[in-house]
Enzyme design. Structure first.
Site, PDB file in Angstrom:
ATOM      1  N   TYR A 187     -37.461 -29.748 -24.680  1.00  0.00           N
ATOM      2  CA  TYR A 187     -36.878 -28.724 -25.540  1.00  0.00           C
ATOM      3  C   TYR A 187     -35.752 -27.961 -24.847  1.00  0.00           C
ATOM      4  CZ  TYR A 187     -40.882 -29.758 -28.371  1.00  0.00           C
ATOM      5  OH  TYR A 187     -41.807 -30.427 -29.126  1.00  0.00           O
ATOM      6  N   LYS A 223     -25.943 -16.689 -27.661  1.00  0.00           N
ATOM      7  CA  LYS A 223     -27.409 -16.682 -27.653  1.00  0.00           C
ATOM      8  C   LYS A 223     -27.883 -15.238 -27.702  1.00  0.00           C
ATOM      9  CE  LYS A 223     -31.397 -18.234 -24.957  1.00  0.00           C
ATOM     10  NZ  LYS A 223     -31.875 -19.116 -23.885  1.00  0.00           N
ATOM     11  N   ASP A 246     -39.451 -23.570 -17.068  1.00  0.00           N
ATOM     12  CA  ASP A 246     -39.815 -23.850 -18.465  1.00  0.00           C
ATOM     13  C   ASP A 246     -39.140 -25.143 -18.907  1.00  0.00           C
ATOM     14  OD1 ASP A 246     -40.974 -23.457 -20.969  1.00  0.00           O
ATOM     15  OD2 ASP A 246     -39.371 -22.160 -21.685  1.00  0.00           O
ATOM     16  N   GLY A 303     -34.613 -20.681 -31.428  1.00  0.00           N
ATOM     17  CA  GLY A 303     -35.614 -20.966 -30.408  1.00  0.00           C
ATOM     18  C   GLY A 303     -36.768 -20.031 -30.683  1.00  0.00           C
ATOM     19  N   LYS A 304     -37.856 -20.202 -29.919  1.00  0.00           N
ATOM     20  CA  LYS A 304     -38.945 -19.272 -30.151  1.00  0.00           C
ATOM     21  C   LYS A 304     -38.606 -17.900 -29.594  1.00  0.00           C
ATOM     22  CE  LYS A 304     -42.014 -20.916 -26.409  1.00  0.00           C
ATOM     23  NZ  LYS A 304     -41.094 -21.518 -25.504  1.00  0.00           N
TER      24      LYS A 304
HETATM   25  N1  LIG Z   1     -24.899 -24.119 -24.900  1.00  0.00           N
HETATM   26  C1  LIG Z   1     -25.439 -24.712 -25.958  1.00  0.00           C
HETATM   27  N2  LIG Z   1     -24.764 -25.678 -26.636  1.00  0.00           N
HETATM   28  C2  LIG Z   1     -25.304 -26.266 -27.716  1.00  0.00           C
HETATM   29  N3  LIG Z   1     -26.507 -25.958 -28.237  1.00  0.00           N
HETATM   30  C3  LIG Z   1     -27.230 -25.007 -27.619  1.00  0.00           C
HETATM   31  C4  LIG Z   1     -26.747 -24.333 -26.453  1.00  0.00           C
HETATM   32  N4  LIG Z   1     -27.665 -23.436 -26.062  1.00  0.00           N
HETATM   33  C5  LIG Z   1     -28.692 -23.540 -26.934  1.00  0.00           C
HETATM   34  N5  LIG Z   1     -28.456 -24.475 -27.876  1.00  0.00           N
HETATM   35  C6  LIG Z   1     -29.353 -24.850 -29.005  1.00  0.00           C
HETATM   36  O1  LIG Z   1     -30.238 -23.775 -29.323  1.00  0.00           O
HETATM   37  C7  LIG Z   1     -31.598 -24.102 -29.041  1.00  0.00           C
HETATM   38  C8  LIG Z   1     -32.331 -22.919 -28.401  1.00  0.00           C
HETATM   39  O2  LIG Z   1     -31.683 -22.549 -27.188  1.00  0.00           O
HETATM   40  P1  LIG Z   1     -32.475 -22.099 -25.884  1.00  0.00           P
HETATM   41  O3  LIG Z   1     -31.472 -21.657 -24.872  1.00  0.00           O
HETATM   42  O4  LIG Z   1     -33.414 -23.164 -25.457  1.00  0.00           O
HETATM   43  O5  LIG Z   1     -33.270 -20.818 -26.410  1.00  0.00           O
HETATM   44  P2  LIG Z   1     -34.844 -20.473 -26.539  1.00  0.00           P
HETATM   45  O6  LIG Z   1     -35.132 -19.568 -25.414  1.00  0.00           O
HETATM   46  O7  LIG Z   1     -34.924 -19.733 -27.838  1.00  0.00           O
HETATM   47  O8  LIG Z   1     -35.620 -21.730 -26.513  1.00  0.00           O
HETATM   48  C9  LIG Z   1     -31.508 -25.310 -28.115  1.00  0.00           C
HETATM   49  O9  LIG Z   1     -32.643 -26.119 -28.208  1.00  0.00           O
HETATM   50  C10 LIG Z   1     -30.245 -26.004 -28.600  1.00  0.00           C
HETATM   51  O10 LIG Z   1     -30.515 -26.771 -29.757  1.00  0.00           O
HETATM   52 MG   LIG Z   2     -35.437 -23.285 -25.212  1.00  0.00          MG
END
Ligand SMILES: Nc1ncnc2c1ncn2[C@@H]1O[C@H](COP(=O)(O)OP(=O)(O)O)[C@@H](O)[C@H]1O
Ligand SMILES: [Mg+2]
Length: 300
Positions: free
Chosen positions: A233, A121, A229, A103-104
């Site tokens: 995405y 994460k 947010d 993610g960003k």
């Molecule tokens: N619980 C999850 N299960 C499956 N994929 C996930 C999960 N959490 C995040 N992802 C993947 O990781 C990407 C980035 O996660 P996100 O929580 O949106 O972080 P960011 O703050 O970096 O945008 C998501 O778009 C998704 O593709």
């Molecule tokens: Mg995100």
């Protein structure tokens, strides 16, 4: 070429972790922790510390500053290793797998755990001054100054706690498992990011949007928060056709000044995306009222 995080974890030895931990503990007092302090706190023999420092530097887990106030600080990878090591030692994860998303503002890894696949994460917000940091920062009073470690740890804890509250009120979000430092462990949702979905049959499109709306309503009326947010995405479409809302750390409380505007934006973004992409028409005004609990009749 930098090594994969899982390989780094394999190469790091027990004493290396003690050295990392000794640095971490003293970063509240020193910007760069002097070698004498590491020696005193770690209680390891100097020769062993030298070996660890060499390896940690090669693996880019610590960074050295030379000069009058020489010493060592952690890099993001160093903090990652500390968090992952704790998670492994405590048995929350049993093996770290591949990076599945960047993610960003975070790096997302898959991991094996006793309960099946989970996602780790690793928050990265301190890296730059993205809006999420600024927003969290202005609401989380405990974040002061530019101390990135404290920033990412606070954000990790914030996201974990939001997921716990949301889940316990039956919102469709990944189930939180635990957190350690800036690492949040959560259920792995098998599926696809909404922005990558090209075709969705009408029924699934409507059902997943209804899921998202229901989650926003639970967040607002039961937990008292606004995502802030929401977009294509931050929605995952699971293999079994459900719409999960992810990525919560920048939430605002509904009593806060910006909450009305953010909720309006969240609702508008997601409903207009579904309309544009999948032809689902829905009255955004009614959705907003439903989410706020002003009406009970489902908008879809
Ligand atoms: N619980 C999850 N299960 C499956 N994929 C996930 C999960 N959490 C995040 N992802 C993947 O990781 C990407 C980035 O996660 P996100 O929580 O949106 O972080 P960011 O703050 O970096 O945008 C998501 O778009 C998704 O593709
Ligand atoms: Mg995100």
């Amino acid at each position: 070429m930098t090594a994969l995080l899982a390989e780094i974890l394999d190469r790091v030895e027990k004493n290396d972790v003690i050295v990392l931990y000794s640095i971490e503990r003293n970063l509240t007092r020193y910007k760069y922790v002097p070698l004498e302090v590491i020696e005193r706190v770690s209680r390891l023999p100097p020769s062993s510390i030298q070996k660890s420092i060499k390896r940690l530097t090669e693996l880019k887990l610590v960074r050295r500053r030379l000069g009058n106030f020489s010493g060592y600080t952690l890099t993001y990878r160093g903090l990652d290793v500390l968090a992952l090591n704790s998670l492994l030692r405590r048995g929350y994860i049993t093996r770290l797998g591949d990076k599945i998303g960047v993610g960003k503002e975070s790096d997302i890894y898959i991991a094996e755990s006793p309960r099946g696949l989970v996602v780790v994460k690793l928050h990265r917000e301190g890296r730059t001054s993205f809006s999420k940091v600024r927003r969290v920062r202005s609401y989380a009073q405990e974040i002061e100054g530019e101390d990135w470690i404290r920033v990412v740890k606070t954000i990790g804890e914030r996201e974990f706690k939001a997921l716990v509250e949301l889940r316990s009120n039956k919102a469709l979000v990944p189930e939180p498992v635990t957190y350690n430092r800036h690492a949040v462990v959560q259920e792995y949702i098998r599926g696809v990011d909404l922005y990558k979905v090209e075709d969705l049959d009408e029924e699934t499109a409507r059902a997943t949007l209804a899921d998202v709306i229901e989650t926003l309503r639970i967040a607002y009326t039961k937990v008292g928060i606004v995502h802030g947010d929401l977009s294509q995405y931050n929605v995952l479409i699971s293999e079994d056709g459900r719409g999960y809302v992810i990525d919560w750390p920048q939430y605002v409380y509904k009593g806060e000044e910006s909450s009305g505007e953010l909720l309006f934006r969240d609702v508008k973004y997601i409903t207009s995306y579904y309309e544009r992409k999948f032809g689902v028409s829905v009255d955004a005004g009614r959705v907003l009222k439903y989410v706020k609990g002003e009406i009970n009749e489902k908008p879809l």
